[in-house]
Motif scaffolding. Structure first.
Motif, PDB file in Angstrom:
ATOM      1  N   LEU A 106     -17.775 -10.380   6.458  1.00 55.59           N
ATOM      2  CA  LEU A 106     -17.787 -10.727   5.041  1.00 55.59           C
ATOM      3  C   LEU A 106     -16.512 -10.229   4.385  1.00 55.59           C
ATOM      4  O   LEU A 106     -16.195  -9.046   4.455  1.00 55.59           O
ATOM      5  N   LYS A 107     -15.783 -11.113   3.762  1.00 53.83           N
ATOM      6  CA  LYS A 107     -14.572 -10.726   3.045  1.00 53.83           C
ATOM      7  C   LYS A 107     -14.966 -10.217   1.672  1.00 53.83           C
ATOM      8  O   LYS A 107     -15.668 -10.902   0.944  1.00 53.83           O
ATOM      9  N   PRO A 108     -14.529  -9.040   1.260  1.00 52.53           N
ATOM     10  CA  PRO A 108     -14.950  -8.486  -0.023  1.00 52.53           C
ATOM     11  C   PRO A 108     -14.514  -9.378  -1.175  1.00 52.53           C
ATOM     12  O   PRO A 108     -13.463 -10.001  -1.150  1.00 52.53           O
ATOM     13  N   SER A 109     -15.360  -9.417  -2.198  1.00 50.39           N
ATOM     14  CA  SER A 109     -15.048 -10.265  -3.356  1.00 50.39           C
ATOM     15  C   SER A 109     -13.810  -9.772  -4.080  1.00 50.39           C
ATOM     16  O   SER A 109     -13.059 -10.570  -4.651  1.00 50.39           O
ATOM     17  N   VAL A 110     -13.576  -8.458  -4.079  1.00 49.16           N
ATOM     18  CA  VAL A 110     -12.374  -7.938  -4.736  1.00 49.16           C
ATOM     19  C   VAL A 110     -11.126  -8.470  -4.057  1.00 49.16           C
ATOM     20  O   VAL A 110     -10.149  -8.857  -4.705  1.00 49.16           O
ATOM     21  N   GLU A 111     -11.139  -8.516  -2.728  1.00 48.06           N
ATOM     22  CA  GLU A 111      -9.979  -9.042  -2.004  1.00 48.06           C
ATOM     23  C   GLU A 111      -9.768 -10.521  -2.327  1.00 48.06           C
ATOM     24  O   GLU A 111      -8.634 -10.973  -2.475  1.00 48.06           O
ATOM     25  N   GLU A 112     -10.851 -11.282  -2.456  1.00 49.95           N
ATOM     26  CA  GLU A 112     -10.716 -12.686  -2.807  1.00 49.95           C
ATOM     27  C   GLU A 112     -10.105 -12.837  -4.199  1.00 49.95           C
ATOM     28  O   GLU A 112      -9.245 -13.698  -4.424  1.00 49.95           O
ATOM     29  N   LYS A 113     -10.546 -12.007  -5.150  1.00 53.55           N
ATOM     30  CA  LYS A 113      -9.977 -12.066  -6.488  1.00 53.55           C
ATOM     31  C   LYS A 113      -8.492 -11.734  -6.468  1.00 53.55           C
ATOM     32  O   LYS A 113      -7.675 -12.369  -7.147  1.00 53.55           O
ATOM     33  N   LEU A 114      -8.110 -10.731  -5.680  1.00 53.29           N
ATOM     34  CA  LEU A 114      -6.690 -10.374  -5.585  1.00 53.29           C
ATOM     35  C   LEU A 114      -5.881 -11.513  -4.983  1.00 53.29           C
ATOM     36  O   LEU A 114      -4.752 -11.787  -5.409  1.00 53.29           O
ATOM     37  N   ASP A 115      -6.435 -12.189  -3.984  1.00 51.45           N
ATOM     38  CA  ASP A 115      -5.731 -13.335  -3.402  1.00 51.45           C
ATOM     39  C   ASP A 115      -5.556 -14.444  -4.422  1.00 51.45           C
ATOM     40  O   ASP A 115      -4.494 -15.085  -4.485  1.00 51.45           O
ATOM     41  N   ALA A 177      -5.195  -0.489 -12.524  1.00 50.21           N
ATOM     42  CA  ALA A 177      -4.933  -1.503 -11.500  1.00 50.21           C
ATOM     43  C   ALA A 177      -4.878  -0.881 -10.113  1.00 50.21           C
ATOM     44  O   ALA A 177      -5.380  -1.465  -9.141  1.00 50.21           O
ATOM     45  N   LEU A 178      -4.288   0.307  -9.994  1.00 50.67           N
ATOM     46  CA  LEU A 178      -4.169   0.938  -8.684  1.00 50.67           C
ATOM     47  C   LEU A 178      -5.498   1.497  -8.195  1.00 50.67           C
ATOM     48  O   LEU A 178      -5.620   1.826  -7.017  1.00 50.67           O
ATOM     49  N   ASN A 179      -6.481   1.592  -9.073  1.00 50.06           N
ATOM     50  CA  ASN A 179      -7.814   1.987  -8.633  1.00 50.06           C
ATOM     51  C   ASN A 179      -8.646   0.775  -8.214  1.00 50.06           C
ATOM     52  O   ASN A 179      -9.696   0.933  -7.604  1.00 50.06           O
ATOM     53  N   PHE A 180      -8.163  -0.441  -8.553  1.00 48.15           N
ATOM     54  CA  PHE A 180      -8.803  -1.708  -8.237  1.00 48.15           C
ATOM     55  C   PHE A 180     -10.152  -1.826  -8.952  1.00 48.15           C
ATOM     56  O   PHE A 180     -10.787  -0.818  -9.282  1.00 48.15           O
ATOM     57  N   PRO A 181     -10.582  -3.062  -9.218  1.00 48.16           N
ATOM     58  CA  PRO A 181     -11.870  -3.260  -9.897  1.00 48.16           C
ATOM     59  C   PRO A 181     -13.027  -2.669  -9.099  1.00 48.16           C
ATOM     60  O   PRO A 181     -13.042  -2.699  -7.873  1.00 48.16           O
ATOM     61  N   GLU A 182     -13.998  -2.136  -9.846  1.00 51.13           N
ATOM     62  CA  GLU A 182     -15.141  -1.506  -9.199  1.00 51.13           C
ATOM     63  C   GLU A 182     -16.047  -2.543  -8.544  1.00 51.13           C
ATOM     64  O   GLU A 182     -16.473  -2.379  -7.403  1.00 51.13           O
ATOM     65  N   THR A 183     -16.345  -3.625  -9.276  1.00 50.75           N
ATOM     66  CA  THR A 183     -17.194  -4.691  -8.767  1.00 50.75           C
ATOM     67  C   THR A 183     -16.593  -6.019  -9.196  1.00 50.75           C
ATOM     68  O   THR A 183     -15.604  -6.067  -9.932  1.00 50.75           O
ATOM     69  N   GLU A 188     -12.826  -5.459 -17.281  1.00 53.25           N
ATOM     70  CA  GLU A 188     -11.706  -4.626 -17.703  1.00 53.25           C
ATOM     71  C   GLU A 188     -10.768  -4.328 -16.536  1.00 53.25           C
ATOM     72  O   GLU A 188      -9.546  -4.325 -16.688  1.00 53.25           O
ATOM     73  N   GLY A 189     -11.352  -4.088 -15.371  1.00 49.63           N
ATOM     74  CA  GLY A 189     -10.520  -3.824 -14.199  1.00 49.63           C
ATOM     75  C   GLY A 189      -9.671  -5.017 -13.817  1.00 49.63           C
ATOM     76  O   GLY A 189      -8.471  -4.884 -13.520  1.00 49.63           O
ATOM     77  N   PHE A 190     -10.246  -6.216 -13.844  1.00 53.10           N
ATOM     78  CA  PHE A 190      -9.474  -7.410 -13.502  1.00 53.10           C
ATOM     79  C   PHE A 190      -8.440  -7.727 -14.577  1.00 53.10           C
ATOM     80  O   PHE A 190      -7.346  -8.217 -14.263  1.00 53.10           O
ATOM     81  N   ALA A 191      -8.767  -7.446 -15.842  1.00 55.78           N
ATOM     82  CA  ALA A 191      -7.790  -7.672 -16.905  1.00 55.78           C
ATOM     83  C   ALA A 191      -6.594  -6.745 -16.736  1.00 55.78           C
ATOM     84  O   ALA A 191      -5.433  -7.165 -16.852  1.00 55.78           O
ATOM     85  N   ALA A 192      -6.860  -5.447 -16.448  1.00 58.41           N
ATOM     86  CA  ALA A 192      -5.760  -4.509 -16.204  1.00 58.41           C
ATOM     87  C   ALA A 192      -4.964  -4.910 -14.968  1.00 58.41           C
ATOM     88  O   ALA A 192      -3.729  -4.782 -14.924  1.00 58.41           O
ATOM     89  N   LEU A 193      -5.659  -5.425 -13.962  1.00 57.88           N
ATOM     90  CA  LEU A 193      -4.972  -5.855 -12.748  1.00 57.88           C
ATOM     91  C   LEU A 193      -4.050  -7.040 -13.026  1.00 57.88           C
ATOM     92  O   LEU A 193      -2.921  -7.085 -12.529  1.00 57.88           O
TER      93      LEU A 193
END
Length: 323
Positions: A106-115, A177-183, A188-193
């Motif tokens: 399973l590819k993590p959803s956070v990694e998919e968002k970053l891609d 951003a360097l802490n990456f989104p929690e979920t 807020e995490g994705f906006a900062a990213l």
């Protein structure tokens, strides 16, 4: 059927009873020997001499057998400890394999968002490059057209960049951003990213951190599970100013031996991960120098708690940059 509440104490009581019985038997034999020998006319000194002789004969034999029994019990305990350690190690390896299988399946959803963010950024850069490098059609000036003054509107040259440069990343966005989104619902995490990815140097650091964190997760190493020793902000500042070795040894505060061993083994066996780790360390070093110049001590302390900073501590400890 009623149970005996003292059934669990039978072995202990039986052992103590045997010990008391043997003690009284030994004392009874000594008294009987003294009485019998006294009737035969032997003095007390002769009787004690015989007792000493008996002890000299039988005591070493008894000590030898006691030593043999103790060594046998110690060997059994050592074998039990070895079997227990092997069982625990097998369970740990099985857990790591399960984590690796889950990470590969399973590819993590956070990694998919970053891609997705990276793909959108590359598309925007391509469109910007096409816009700024296109050729403008030359203007045709007729003989009746009066010459334009220097203050009149003139076409923008292809090499000009009338738009202002992007603003520097705010320390709060940089840290978040360097802490990456929690979920996947961490808006807020994705906006900062997204805001941090607008800066080229920060985007490079985020991509480098994502690469090493993904590989470490395949080894069952998660930054949230690590509890590094905290280093003072002045030590981080010394590192930004170029200090290395024992002077900044406190930055290598990762003490988890299992994580250190797994990371070291992966770096030795995987050249791709080794190259990604060195690229991350170089990028982290360059970007942290710029961040430290404008950051307060509190912001540096918050930065040290991010997942990227913990990955830097772990890889820096493994590669030996902290001495």
């Amino acid at each position: 059927m009623a149970t005996n509440p003292r059934a669990g104490h039978r072995p202990r009581l039986a052992g103590e009873g045997v010990a008391f019985g043997l003690s009284f038997l030994w004392l009874g034999l000594i008294v009987a020997a003294m009485v019998v020998l006294d009737r035969r006319g032997l003095s007390i000194s002769d009787i004690l001499g015989l007792v000493v002789v008996a002890l000299a004969v039988f005591l070493p034999v008894a000590l030898i057998w006691v030593a043999v029994l103790v060594l046998k019990a110690a060997r059994a305990m050592r074998d039990d400890a070895a079997r227990l350690q092997s069982t625990v190690e097998g369970m740990r390896r099985a857990w790591i394999r399960e984590q690796q299988a889950a990470g590969l399946a399973l590819k993590p959803s956070v990694e998919e968002k970053l891609d997705e963010i990276a793909a959108a950024q590359r598309a925007a850069e391509d469109r910007m490059a096409m816009f700024t490098t296109r050729r403008n059609l030359p203007f045709t000036v007729s003989p009746n057209t009066p010459p334009e003054g220097p203050d009149d509107n003139q076409p923008t040259l292809a090499l000009d960049n009338p738009e202002p440069a992007p603003e520097p990343v705010r320390p709060a966005d940089f840290i978040r951003a360097l802490n990456f989104p929690e979920t996947e619902h961490d808006e807020e995490g994705f906006a900062a990213l997204r805001r941090a990815m607008e800066d080229h140097g920060t985007a490079m650091l985020i991509h480098a951190a994502q690469s090493v964190l993904t590989v470490l997760a395949q080894e069952g190493i998660y930054m949230d599970d690590l509890r590094p020793d905290r280093a003072r902000p002045e030590i981080w500042r010394a590192f930004a100013l170029g200090a290395r070795g024992p002077e900044v040894a406190a930055l290598g505060g990762i003490r988890d031996r299992s994580s250190l061993a797994l990371t070291y083994a992966r770096m030795r066996s995987d050249p791709g991960f080794r190259e990604a780790a060195h690229h991350f360390l170089r990028t982290f070093d360059r970007r942290f120098v710029a961040f430290e110049a404008a950051a307060s001590d509190g912001e540096i302390a918050q930065f040290a708690e991010t997942r990227s900073a913990r990955a830097f501590m772990l890889l820096g400890r493994v590669t030996g940059i902290f001495g």
